[in-house]
Design a protein around this motif. Structure first.
Motif, PDB file in Angstrom:
ATOM      1  N   UNK A 128       0.977  -1.349   3.367  1.00 24.17           N
ATOM      2  CA  UNK A 128       1.969  -1.619   4.657  1.00 24.17           C
ATOM      3  C   UNK A 128       1.429  -2.706   5.463  1.00 24.17           C
ATOM      4  N   UNK A 129       1.175  -2.382   6.738  1.00 20.99           N
ATOM      5  CA  UNK A 129       1.170  -3.262   7.592  1.00 20.99           C
ATOM      6  C   UNK A 129      -0.447  -3.370   8.342  1.00 20.99           C
ATOM      7  N   UNK A 130      -0.620  -4.530   8.847  1.00 20.04           N
ATOM      8  CA  UNK A 130      -2.005  -4.787   9.613  1.00 20.04           C
ATOM      9  C   UNK A 130      -3.010  -4.422   8.807  1.00 20.04           C
ATOM     10  N   UNK A 131      -3.114  -4.409   7.715  1.00 20.69           N
ATOM     11  CA  UNK A 131      -4.320  -3.907   6.822  1.00 20.69           C
ATOM     12  C   UNK A 131      -5.421  -5.164   6.837  1.00 20.69           C
ATOM     13  N   UNK A 132      -6.629  -4.709   6.485  1.00 21.95           N
ATOM     14  CA  UNK A 132      -7.732  -5.831   6.266  1.00 21.95           C
ATOM     15  C   UNK A 132      -8.287  -5.113   4.883  1.00 21.95           C
ATOM     16  N   UNK A 133      -8.058  -6.062   3.945  1.00 22.13           N
ATOM     17  CA  UNK A 133      -8.830  -5.919   2.562  1.00 22.13           C
ATOM     18  C   UNK A 133     -10.017  -6.958   2.362  1.00 22.13           C
ATOM     19  N   UNK A 134     -11.075  -6.474   2.404  1.00 17.51           N
ATOM     20  CA  UNK A 134     -12.219  -7.566   2.284  1.00 17.51           C
ATOM     21  C   UNK A 134     -12.299  -8.063   0.811  1.00 17.51           C
ATOM     22  N   UNK A 135     -13.429  -9.155   0.595  1.00 12.68           N
ATOM     23  CA  UNK A 135     -13.186  -9.658  -0.458  1.00 12.68           C
ATOM     24  C   UNK A 135     -13.599  -8.881  -1.798  1.00 12.68           C
ATOM     25  N   UNK A 136     -12.933  -8.907  -2.879  1.00 11.39           N
ATOM     26  CA  UNK A 136     -12.857  -8.276  -4.122  1.00 11.39           C
ATOM     27  C   UNK A 136     -12.558  -6.750  -3.957  1.00 11.39           C
ATOM     28  N   UNK A 137     -11.657  -6.512  -2.908  1.00  8.02           N
ATOM     29  CA  UNK A 137     -10.941  -5.306  -2.994  1.00  8.02           C
ATOM     30  C   UNK A 137      -9.998  -5.092  -4.318  1.00  8.02           C
ATOM     31  N   UNK A 138     -10.007  -4.011  -4.863  1.00  6.98           N
ATOM     32  CA  UNK A 138      -9.271  -3.745  -6.062  1.00  6.98           C
ATOM     33  C   UNK A 138      -8.489  -2.662  -6.084  1.00  6.98           C
ATOM     34  N   UNK A 139      -7.155  -2.979  -6.039  1.00  8.26           N
ATOM     35  CA  UNK A 139      -6.130  -1.804  -6.021  1.00  8.26           C
ATOM     36  C   UNK A 139      -5.448  -1.705  -7.554  1.00  8.26           C
ATOM     37  N   UNK A 140      -5.874  -0.600  -8.076  1.00  6.88           N
ATOM     38  CA  UNK A 140      -5.099  -0.058  -9.333  1.00  6.88           C
ATOM     39  C   UNK A 140      -3.632   0.295  -9.020  1.00  6.88           C
ATOM     40  N   UNK A 141      -2.948   0.383 -10.082  1.00  5.96           N
ATOM     41  CA  UNK A 141      -1.567   0.612  -9.962  1.00  5.96           C
ATOM     42  C   UNK A 141      -0.991   1.820  -9.073  1.00  5.96           C
ATOM     43  N   UNK A 142       0.066   1.557  -8.303  1.00  8.68           N
ATOM     44  CA  UNK A 142       0.674   2.732  -7.579  1.00  8.68           C
ATOM     45  C   UNK A 142      -0.345   3.024  -6.536  1.00  8.68           C
ATOM     46  N   UNK A 143      -1.232   2.513  -5.884  1.00  2.00           N
ATOM     47  CA  UNK A 143      -2.027   2.641  -4.745  1.00  2.00           C
ATOM     48  C   UNK A 143      -0.913   2.598  -3.369  1.00  2.00           C
ATOM     49  N   UNK A 144      -1.345   3.301  -2.582  1.00  2.00           N
ATOM     50  CA  UNK A 144      -0.564   3.106  -1.299  1.00  2.00           C
ATOM     51  C   UNK A 144      -1.784   3.098   0.001  1.00  2.00           C
ATOM     52  N   UNK A 145      -1.714   1.925   0.681  1.00  2.00           N
ATOM     53  CA  UNK A 145      -2.574   1.739   1.798  1.00  2.00           C
ATOM     54  C   UNK A 145      -1.590   1.751   3.112  1.00  2.00           C
ATOM     55  N   UNK A 146      -1.602   2.675   4.050  1.00  2.00           N
ATOM     56  CA  UNK A 146      -0.707   2.759   5.103  1.00  2.00           C
ATOM     57  C   UNK A 146      -1.267   1.894   6.102  1.00  2.00           C
TER      58      UNK A 146
END
Length: 262
Positions: A128-146
């Motif tokens: 979504x909006x205003x997230x912070x994902x630091x180095x080497x963050x790995x999201x597998x399929x269908x993940x939701x970050x609000x």
């Protein structure tokens, strides 16, 4: 396109829709089904392909790969998409994939996100909006970050996991269950350490809202209640100014398909 903004070595398909204000660096490659909005910049050696729509004022650093086919053996060339909003910072070597059929077929990244180097966003994720994902963050399929989620570096997130708004995940964590909003979690196995109280204060949460959020935390994690009993008690809280916060918590609890971290 304005020639001065496009490096002579960039390879851009004639069918791509690139706003005249977009800057494209050396050796970048942009495919025919790509659209990039005003004010965005594309760094050297980026590859942007597939059916990819990118909004305004994004800064995409060198060597990013956006819109490549998903790392899913079931994918067979279907016309799925990657949609990115506005004002995102996408650092070096990030990889965002298009979706797969049967799950909406769209990978979505919202606006005002700060996405650091080597982050992977797999097919059909929703950030979504205003997230912070630091180095080497790995999201597998269908993940939701609000909204306003923060993810520490070297963290892996299992497919179909949801992380609620304003939650924070610490460094090098393994996230295999849903994380309720407002929580501070880390580790492998993952554990709730408390509330993301610093984040809430930075975003101007009132004392009354924080009080209700603390009550929800106690009900879920400090009073030995079953999840069903905790959920029922949360629904009965006198929410005052925190009605939206309680609703957000209940929505995640009710929608959780993997169970929440407890």
């Amino acid at each position: 396109m304005v020639a001065a903004r496009i490096h002579a070595t960039a390879v851009i398909d004639a069918a791509a829709q690139i706003d005249s204000s977009v800057e494209v660096g050396p050796y970048a490659v942009i495919g025919p089904h790509v659209s990039i909005g005003a004010g965005s910049t594309v760094g050297a050696h980026c590859v942007i392909e597939g059916r990819t729509t990118i909004g305004a004022d994004n800064r995409i650093f060198q060597f990013a790969s956006l819109g490549a086919v998903p790392q899913d053996k079931k994918y067979a060339g279907e016309p799925t998409e990657l949609v990115i909003g506005d004002r995102n910072v996408i650092r070096e070597f990030c990889t965002f994939n298009i979706g797969v059929p049967g799950a909406g077929g769209i990978t979505r990244v919202g606006s005002d996100n700060w996405i650091m180097a080597y982050t992977h966003i797999a097919h059909d994720c929703r950030v979504d909006n205003h997230t912070t994902l630091a180095n080497n963050t790995t999201l597998a399929g269908h993940v939701h970050l609000a909204d306003w989620v923060t993810i520490g570096g070297l963290t892996g997130i299992h497919q179909f996991v949801s992380i609620g708004a304003h939650a924070m995940v610490g460094f090098a964590s393994a996230v295999s269950q849903d994380v309720p909003p407002f929580m501070l979690v880390d580790g492998n196995p993952l554990a709730v350490r408390g509330l993301n109280i610093v984040g809430l204060r930075r975003r101007g949460f009132s004392t009354a809202r924080v009080r209700v959020i603390k009550q929800m935390h106690r009900l879920l994690y400090r009073q030995g209640l079953t999840l069903a009993a905790a959920r029922a008690a949360i629904a009965e809280l006198p929410a005052e100014d925190a009605q939206q916060d309680v609703a957000m918590m209940l929505d995640l609890l009710d929608a959780s398909s993997r169970g929440i971290v407890r």
